[in-house]
Design an enzyme around this catalytic site. Structure first.
Site, mmCIF file in Angstrom:
data_model
loop_
_atom_site.group_PDB
_atom_site.id
_atom_site.type_symbol
_atom_site.label_atom_id
_atom_site.label_comp_id
_atom_site.label_asym_id
_atom_site.label_seq_id
_atom_site.Cartn_x
_atom_site.Cartn_y
_atom_site.Cartn_z
ATOM 1 N N HIS A 63 31.127 33.773 40.863
ATOM 2 C CA HIS A 63 30.655 34.548 39.722
ATOM 3 C C HIS A 63 31.353 35.915 39.733
ATOM 4 O O HIS A 63 31.437 36.554 40.788
ATOM 5 C CB HIS A 63 29.134 34.727 39.822
ATOM 6 N N GLU A 123 38.881 37.232 43.400
ATOM 7 C CA GLU A 123 38.281 35.880 43.393
ATOM 8 C C GLU A 123 39.195 34.875 44.088
ATOM 9 O O GLU A 123 38.734 34.012 44.837
ATOM 10 C CB GLU A 123 38.037 35.412 41.952
ATOM 11 N N ASP A 142 22.863 32.129 38.593
ATOM 12 C CA ASP A 142 23.564 33.092 39.458
ATOM 13 C C ASP A 142 22.605 33.764 40.438
ATOM 14 O O ASP A 142 22.754 34.955 40.754
ATOM 15 C CB ASP A 142 24.299 34.149 38.610
ATOM 16 N N ASN A 178 41.076 29.760 39.612
ATOM 17 C CA ASN A 178 40.412 29.627 40.920
ATOM 18 C C ASN A 178 40.679 28.252 41.524
ATOM 19 O O ASN A 178 40.853 28.134 42.743
ATOM 20 C CB ASN A 178 38.907 29.881 40.788
ATOM 21 N N GLY A 197 41.355 27.423 35.036
ATOM 22 C CA GLY A 197 41.484 26.859 36.381
ATOM 23 C C GLY A 197 42.285 27.682 37.371
ATOM 24 O O GLY A 197 42.840 27.126 38.319
#
Ligand code: GRF
Length: 220
Positions: free
Chosen positions: A119, A184, A155, A23, A21
């Site tokens: 991704h 990211e 994706d 992100n 987690g």
């Protein structure tokens, strides 16, 4: 009582996770800014031990584990449980953040133009897994991450944003993954904000209370 005009409220985001987690943590931090156009209202995980659940709870965000295992291969039934939790929380936009299951067409359609994913590659390079090892093996000198709309192809949906990083001499999967992950954490909050602003302007056009499918955001 203050009356909100259509489209002025923050967009309600549900985040789906399977693991640590990081992100999610970046999104939670971004959403603490008063001008951020989205708020995270629910975190759901398919794995009861997912670290993201604890991150959510520590931030005071509703967190629910919906274990896929009791559904014994009935993927759609599992997804219906997730869908019900998202809708009960009033979620308008779903952000996948390390969610490691592939959706059935039913779920993809249910959240069409309202679900985004991050991704760890510069799509269309390296969809699927092991992206960092594949970038190294291919000898690429740039690698990175992509945020895209979720469609039925893995994706393969339209790109919202990308961030690239160099591949350096001596890089390993671990060093490269860490560099991409830092990118990211910057990219995902920006792209969630873009998607949320797009949803809000859609609300304005259609009036309060109605949330039609979001028109896809062009590449920034
Ligand atoms: C990230 O690399 C993301 O791009 C991929 O899964 C990983 C999740 O990491 N989809 P975290 O759980 O957000 O730390």
């Amino acid at each position: 009582m203050t009356q909100l005009s259509p489209g002025s409220g923050r967009v309600r985001v549900g985040v789906l996770v399977s693991g640590r987690g990081s992100n999610l943590a970046a999104l939670i931090q971004a959403a603490q800014h008063p001008d951020y156009p989205a708020e995270i209202v629910l975190v759901a995980a398919n794995a009861p031990g997912a670290g993201g659940l604890e991150i959510a709870r520590s931030a005071g965000i509703g967190a629910v584990a919906i274990d896929h295992r009791p559904f014994k291969g009935d993927r759609e039934a599992h997804e219906q449980a997730i869908d019900a939790a998202l809708r009960a929380a009033g979620v308008e936009l779903v952000a996948l953040a390390g969610y490691m299951r592939i959706f059935t067409p039913w779920f993809v359609q249910a959240w069409r133009d309202r679900m985004i994913n991050i991704h760890p590659s510069l799509l269309p390079h390296f969809p699927g897994v092991d992206t960092h090892a594949r970038a190294l093996a291919a000898g690429h000198d740039r690698h990175g991450c992509t945020v895209h709309w979720v469609t039925e192809g893995v994706d393969a949906g339209p790109v919202i944003g990308q961030a690239d990083v160099p591949v350096l001499d001596g890089d390993t999967v671990e060093t490269l993954a860490a560099r991409v992950l830092t990118a990211e954490h910057r990219l995902y909050p920006q792209c969630v904000a873009l998607a949320a602003r797009s949803l809000r302007s859609q609300r304005r056009m259609d009036g309060a209370g109605s949330l039609p499918n979001l028109r896809r955001t062009p590449d920034p």
